[in-house]
Design a protein around this motif. Structure first.
Motif, PDB file in Angstrom:
ATOM      1  N   UNK A  96      -0.858 -45.286 -11.689  1.00 18.49           N
ATOM      2  CA  UNK A  96      -1.239 -45.967 -12.927  1.00 18.49           C
ATOM      3  C   UNK A  96      -2.706 -46.361 -12.893  1.00 18.49           C
ATOM      4  N   UNK A  97      -3.321 -46.456 -14.065  1.00 17.40           N
ATOM      5  CA  UNK A  97      -4.755 -46.695 -14.133  1.00 17.40           C
ATOM      6  C   UNK A  97      -5.149 -48.071 -13.625  1.00 17.40           C
ATOM      7  N   UNK A  98      -4.226 -49.026 -13.535  1.00 20.27           N
ATOM      8  CA  UNK A  98      -4.596 -50.365 -13.084  1.00 20.27           C
ATOM      9  C   UNK A  98      -4.237 -50.608 -11.619  1.00 20.27           C
ATOM     10  N   UNK A  99      -3.976 -49.527 -10.858  1.00 21.10           N
ATOM     11  CA  UNK A  99      -3.597 -49.686  -9.454  1.00 21.10           C
ATOM     12  C   UNK A  99      -4.471 -48.813  -8.566  1.00 21.10           C
ATOM     13  N   UNK A 125     -15.635 -51.109 -12.383  1.00 22.39           N
ATOM     14  CA  UNK A 125     -15.243 -50.932 -13.781  1.00 22.39           C
ATOM     15  C   UNK A 125     -13.874 -50.293 -13.834  1.00 22.39           C
ATOM     16  N   UNK A 126     -13.052 -50.733 -14.763  1.00 28.01           N
ATOM     17  CA  UNK A 126     -11.774 -50.077 -15.026  1.00 28.01           C
ATOM     18  C   UNK A 126     -12.053 -48.730 -15.681  1.00 28.01           C
ATOM     19  N   UNK A 160     -13.649 -48.147 -21.140  1.00 34.51           N
ATOM     20  CA  UNK A 160     -14.810 -47.921 -20.288  1.00 34.51           C
ATOM     21  C   UNK A 160     -16.091 -47.817 -21.114  1.00 34.51           C
ATOM     22  N   UNK A 161     -17.118 -48.531 -20.666  1.00 37.14           N
ATOM     23  CA  UNK A 161     -18.436 -48.488 -21.289  1.00 37.14           C
ATOM     24  C   UNK A 161     -19.347 -47.647 -20.396  1.00 37.14           C
ATOM     25  N   UNK A 185     -11.914 -41.309 -21.787  1.00 39.59           N
ATOM     26  CA  UNK A 185     -12.980 -41.206 -20.784  1.00 39.59           C
ATOM     27  C   UNK A 185     -13.862 -39.992 -21.054  1.00 39.59           C
ATOM     28  N   UNK A 186     -13.265 -38.848 -21.384  1.00 39.56           N
ATOM     29  CA  UNK A 186     -14.067 -37.661 -21.700  1.00 39.56           C
ATOM     30  C   UNK A 186     -14.911 -37.922 -22.941  1.00 39.56           C
ATOM     31  N   UNK A 187     -14.331 -38.563 -23.958  1.00 34.71           N
ATOM     32  CA  UNK A 187     -15.091 -38.874 -25.171  1.00 34.71           C
ATOM     33  C   UNK A 187     -16.232 -39.845 -24.871  1.00 34.71           C
ATOM     34  N   UNK A 188     -15.993 -40.821 -23.996  1.00 33.30           N
ATOM     35  CA  UNK A 188     -17.049 -41.768 -23.628  1.00 33.30           C
ATOM     36  C   UNK A 188     -18.170 -41.056 -22.883  1.00 33.30           C
ATOM     37  N   UNK A 189     -17.808 -40.129 -21.994  1.00 32.54           N
ATOM     38  CA  UNK A 189     -18.819 -39.351 -21.284  1.00 32.54           C
ATOM     39  C   UNK A 189     -19.654 -38.533 -22.263  1.00 32.54           C
TER      40      UNK A 189
END
Length: 346
Positions: free
Chosen positions: A46-49, A158-159, A164-165, A189-193
């Protein structure tokens, strides 16, 4: 292909730094930690672990995986550099970078200003990850790097998720990360990149699932206005029929004693299989074709399986009668551009 640097390049410095770290970790503890971490990474995380929980985890996994991640990243970034030879990133953000293999690879491809022929300004480097122990070890390794850009890098917790920023960057790398994320977070994440970068490189394991994630990332980058620089010689749809095959490559990695202990292996090397996409906003000059399988050498001929700029897969037979091109084909490896950029046409 992009020429390797001298033996004093970041690749050698990284191997030396990792060897020093492992010297202080009991071999059995390192082997147990590595085996457990590999099992975790192959499962659903999971993304928070964060998987890397403490220093022993990070040291063991960095020693085991960082050389392979470095080599795969260096291959992808070298292909990007070949496609945009007049472009150099002035800043680099590595998403989910952990101990920083991708920023070491970038330092190997684009050296610091003092060593660069164009005298470009020192690159700004930022590594984003959720695991503080990984960031701490990455910072420790970078402090001894030959690259001033690496020594000055920022290591920021950063999470890695939809919130994500990503700071504006010349280059954004996302290496061996998407498989740890939920589908929604992968997309975000891909869109933020894409929203932050001039060039984006995404690397995933060379498995059918890893390839599928690369294709999804490739589609989103193209939709955001990017052009594919590598490995594809085009920005059209992938010509591989879904479910029949997958596009991947291999990088040769020297095995450390820890590698051999964990795997019960005797060979001094292994091949890291990976899939990747490198895309840019500036229009690149991609290869006319890319070798997508190991070349087959037979008596008087070499068989090359190619993905071509027309968006098709085709086998080309290069015979001894073609002289210089035949000699080039015998030296061509899986993943190389074809024909070699500096070799004569047939």
């Amino acid at each position: 292909m992009h020429a390797p640097l001298s033996p004093q390049a970041p690749a050698e410095a990284l191997r030396a730094g990792l060897a020093e770290l492992v010297d202080g970790l009991p071999p059995r503890q390192a082997a147990r930690a590595t085996a457990r971490l590999i099992a975790n990474y192959r499962g659903d995380t999971p993304t928070d672990a964060p998987v890397l929980r403490d220093r022993s985890d990070v040291v063991a996994y960095a020693a085991y995986r960082m050389p392979a991640t470095f080599e795969a990243g260096r291959h992808a970034l070298g292909a990007l550099a070949d496609a945009v030879p007049d472009w150099t990133p002035t800043s680099h953000t590595d998403i989910g970078g952990g101990t920083g293999a991708a920023v070491w690879a970038a330092a190997d491809i684009w050296p610091d200003a003092a060593d660069a022929p164009d005298g470009a300004a020192l690159r700004s480097v930022t590594v984003l990850d959720w695991a503080e122990p990984a960031l701490a070890l990455g910072r420790e390794l970078a402090a001894r790097a030959p690259s001033a850009a690496l020594r000055a890098a920022r290591w920021r917790r950063a999470r890695i998720d939809a919130a994500l920023d990503v700071p504006p960057s010349g280059l954004v790398t996302v290496s061996y990360v998407l498989g740890e994320l939920t589908p929604a977070d992968r997309t975000a994440v891909v869109d933020a990149a894409a929203g932050a970068a001039e060039a984006v490189t995404v690397v995933e394991p060379g498995t059918p699932d890893g390839y599928r994630r690369i294709i999804d990332a490739r589609d989103r980058l193209i939709a955001a206005g990017f052009h594919v620089a590598a490995p594809c010689p085009h920005s059209a749809a992938c010509p591989i029929e879904e479910g029949t095959d997958w596009c991947h490559f291999a990088a040769r990695v020297s095995r450390s004693s820890l590698h051999r202990q964990v795997k019960g292996a005797s060979l001094a090397w292994e091949d890291e299989k990976f899939s990747y996409v490198a895309a840019t906003r500036p229009r690149p000059a991609p290869a006319a074709a890319r070798v997508v399988r190991r070349p087959q050498t037979r008596k008087g001929q070499v068989l090359l399986d190619l993905c071509r700029d027309a968006g098709e897969l085709r086998r080309e037979t290069v015979t001894k009668r073609q002289g210089p091109l035949y000699r080039a084909a015998r030296d061509t490896a899986w993943g190389d551009p074809w024909p070699p950029r500096e070799d004569p046409a047939p």
